[in-house]
Design an enzyme around this catalytic site. Structure first.
Site, short mmCIF file in Angstrom:
data_model
loop_
_atom_site.label_atom_id
_atom_site.label_comp_id
_atom_site.label_asym_id
_atom_site.label_seq_id
_atom_site.Cartn_x
_atom_site.Cartn_y
_atom_site.Cartn_z
N SER A 413 27.18 60.12 64.67
CA SER A 413 28.49 60.18 64.01
C SER A 413 29.14 58.80 64.00
CB SER A 413 29.40 61.17 64.73
OG SER A 413 29.56 60.78 66.07
N GLU A 446 27.75 64.73 55.96
CA GLU A 446 27.80 63.34 55.48
C GLU A 446 26.37 62.80 55.48
OE1 GLU A 446 31.68 60.60 56.42
OE2 GLU A 446 30.59 61.34 58.13
N ASN A 484 35.18 59.87 59.90
CA ASN A 484 35.71 59.42 61.18
C ASN A 484 36.42 58.07 61.08
OD1 ASN A 484 35.00 61.72 62.45
ND2 ASN A 484 33.10 60.92 63.35
#
Ligand code: 3H9
Length: 699
Positions: A413, A446, A484
């Site tokens: 991530s 994503e 993020n």
């Protein structure tokens, strides 16, 4: 290609049955030429003396996907859906709708006006208008309620779910389901009905399922969902229409529905949700890859059987793809499989999955401690601890065992995907697949494209995401990718607001009021404060974060250093009793102390300023992401935020929201903030450019 009405609906006669074949690509939506074609062919069948019955079928194994969404907001031309339905309902010759593929929205409403419906077992039916901020405005709320009763209608129309043909048969929506050719089955059905003779059933004339309905069921549904539906128009109107179907006559009921439909159609949420519909489809496309074919993915390996790895395994097995779950720690592998089995048992108990479907999915997941078992996988997804050293070790081992051409993906991530790829001799096959937790539930995926990923690898990853029911959004390689990175920026702004005088509960309240399911501080408490604490310490150690900067708010660090890690320890920004959160006076005291230390005089901040600063931070960062080529288009940010970060779908996403406010208005606000906090706010060049042209994001 523009189709003429006689091309959009073809006509042929088989065994005394007129077969009307709708052929209106891509999905047989009820566009003007198709509606004209239907009227033309129904008239032809009515006059054809060699015809005793009529079958309505879609070409290419698709029935009708609903109204043509591209026509929304434009002037209507050609015959109305209503006039087609009237022709179906009053036809002297029996009409059978032969349903394959999808019968959705206006498509199912068309079929409900025919006296009979036969479906292929693989067909899906539904009234998903709610997802577009609408209600079924082609008589769907009235006919479905009369056909299956108000409880069933509330469930189907409010959820918008697509149901399988067998469920439709059980509910009484279709008359027959076939595993064979649906046109042939419908012809046989129609011939039998014609031989037996009419009159043919008219759903609108039925009252058996609605007589004596207890009004309390509607009150209960409204009360139960009042919070969830705040700010929306369609769900309330849907309940009103279904209630109306229980006590109004057919004509009044249809009129009631029509008026409600227009109220939904005129509401801003309709435009926002239609924007999201087309943006979702656009997000799945990769610019510059026309003609590049996706590789077939028949088997997937997953490295790491933790919460993420096991969730990913479920998401994939649910789509019928074989999974090999690898973990070198036997205990972790057993715990992972236990978690998976428990999750499936819960879905079966909740009724969201049948035992048979759960068994089939479970049977597709194998476990192994041995990398050699991944030798034939078409795709391998690494889901191990976020540490570059560990990732390198995993990718080195994958490089050694995986077949040539296998796609090697990382679920990171935050880490640099190019650096991960450098551990292999095949960086062209490496990609990021950033799933969101819980991976078997969250829709966003994503897809992170590194510098060396080949177009084939990217296209394969995007197609795979769609295949497993996820919404792909393509991101470039940067810190936090799309989602993020924006979250980080708006978190910073929220923390700054805390130092100036706001409280976590004020900020969370403002975000909730706007339509987010929860605010940022509740979210941080839920995720656990200790993980991000460690990340910040590591960043500070490398110089990437300055803990003593004027604008750095150490509140999260202080809460954590007190031993409070959020919901799991009972205290964080909030104090918890179970999941119930209440404000902590200690946090307010800590904030007062921090403001004093920084020399900031605390003052009341209006809710409006809180909202604007947070949303402007999201939009400005989103614009920078597009400007840098990290996202392909502004609407991709909307899709990512609506599907992965709780941005209210009925507002269309942050970039759509900004365009509605006027990009020049948003820019003016940002420049105002820049004057106050020059090191925090720099307007995006793209935003400035688009604000000047006044033409929205697409320029
Ligand atoms: C309604 O019916 C209102 C009525 O109650 C009231 C009447 C008075 N119109 O999704 P895909 C396009 S509201 C126009 O990738 P899949 C789509 O944009 C409607 N275009 O395919 C895309 O174009 P492009 C209620 C539509 O196989 C292409 O078709 N119905 C429509 O993954 C392929 O789409 C719905 O909400 C449309 N209705 O999925 C159903 N639908 O290639 C909406 C699709 O240029 N549709 N397109 O990007 C769907 O859920 C899915 O498209 C479907 C196929 C499941 C049918």
């Amino acid at each position: 290609m523009v189709l003429s009405p006689d091309q959009a609906v073809r006509y042929d006669v088989r065994n005394g049955v007129a077969v009307l074949t709708i052929d209106f690509p891509p999905v047989n939506a009820l566009g003007a030429p198709m509606r004209e074609g239907m009227m033309l062919r129904l008239e032809q069948a009515r006059e054809d003396e060699g015809v005793d019955a009529i079958v309505l079928v879609g070409a290419n194994d698709r029935f009708i996907a609903g109204a043509d969404i591209r026509e929304f907001g434009k002037e209507k031309v050609g015959p109305s859906l209503e006039s087609i339905q009237e022709a179906l309902e009053t036809s002297v010759k029996p009409v059978v709708a032969a349903i394959d593929g999808h019968a959705l929205g206006g498509g199912l409403e068309t079929a409900l006006a025919a006296p009979f419906r036969v479906a292929a077992s693989r067909a899906k039916l539904g009234l998903p208008e709610i997802n577009l901020g609408l209600l079924p405005g082609g008589g769907g709320t009235q006919r479905l309620t009369r056909l299956i009763g108000p409880e069933g209608a509330l469930d189907l129309i409010l959820s918008g779910r697509h149901i399988a043909a067998v469920e439709a048969l059980r509910l009484g929506i279709v008359d027959e389901v076939t595993d064979g050719d649906v046109t042939e089955a419908a012809i046989a059905f129609a011939r039998a009905k014609a031989a037996k003779g009419g009159p043919w059933p008219i759903i609108l004339e039925r009252t058996d399922k609605v007589t004596g309905t207890d009004p309390k069921i509607f009150e209960d549904v409204r009360a139960k969902n009042a919070g969830k539906w705040k700010g929306m128009v369609a769900p309330f109107e849907i309940v009103n229409c279904i209630e109306a179907a229980c006590h109004l006559g057919p004509v009044e009921g249809l009129e009631f529905e029509r008026a409600a439909f227009w109220r939904c159609s005129d509401a801003p949420s309709r435009e926002a949700q239609v924007h999201l519909f087309f943006s979702e489809r656009a997000a799945a496309k990769v610019d510059g890859t026309k003609g590049v074919a996706a590789k077939p993915i028949r088997s997937v390996g997953i490295v790491g059987a933790g919460t993420m790895g096991s969730g990913i395994a479920m998401a994939i097995a649910n789509s019928g793809i074989e999974v090999t779950l690898l973990d070198s720690a036997k205990g972790a592998l057993d715990a992972g499989m236990e978690r998976i089995a428990k999750n499936y048992a819960t879905s079966v108990a909740r009724g969201s999955r049948t035992q048979d479907a759960a068994d089939k999915a479970l049977a597709l997941i194998e476990t192994t401690p041995d990398y050699a078992a991944l030798a034939n996988a078409d795709l391998v997804i690494e889901a191990v601890f976020e540490d570059m050293g560990i990732k390198h070790e995993v990718f080195r081992r994958l490089d050694a065992v995986c077949k040539p051409g296998a796609v090697l993906a990382s679920n990171t991530s935050a880490l640099d995907i190019d650096e991960i790829a450098s551990a292999t001799g095949r960086p062209q096959d490496v990609i990021g697949l950033h799933f969101f937790s819980p991976a078997n539930v969250m829709k966003l995926l994503e897809v992170v494209r590194g510098d060396h990923a080949s177009p084939e690898t990217v296209v394969t990853a995007m197609a795979f995401a769609k295949r497993i029911g996820k919404q792909p959004v393509l991101a470039g390689n940067c810190f936090g990718f799309i989602g993020n990175r924006i979250l980080h920026r708006y978190g910073e702004e929220a923390d700054l607001l805390l130092m100036e005088g706001a409280t976590p509960w004020q900020i969370d309240g403002v975000l909730k009021e706007f339509g987010f399911p929860m605010g940022i501080y509740l979210m941080r408490d839920m995720a656990g404060l200790d993980v991000s604490y460690r990340v910040r310490r590591n960043k500070a150690a490398t110089g990437a974060l300055n803990l003593s900067a004027d604008t750095y708010n150490p509140i999260a660090d202080r809460i954590c250093e007190n031993g409070d890690h959020g919901q799991k320890t009972g205290e964080g920004y909030y104090a918890y009793v179970g999941r119930n959160a209440s404000p902590r006076p200690q946090v307010e005291a800590m904030l007062a102390e921090i403001s004093r230390e920084k020399g900031i005089e605390r003052k009341a901040i209006s809710d409006e300023e809180v909202l604007w600063r947070i949303l402007a931070a999201i939009v400005n960062e989103g614009a920078k992401i597009v400007e840098e080529g990290i996202a392909q288009r502004a609407s991709d940010i909307d899709v990512a935020y609506a599907h992965g970060y709780g941005f209210p779908k009925y507002r269309g996403g942050p970039m759509f929201w900004a365009a509605q406010q006027g990009l020049d208005t948003v820019l003016t606000k940002i420049m105002e903030y820049q004057a106050r906090y020059p090191d925090r706010w720099q307007p995006s060049d793209l935003l400035a450019d688009r604000a000047a042209t006044g033409k929205g994001w697409e320029g």
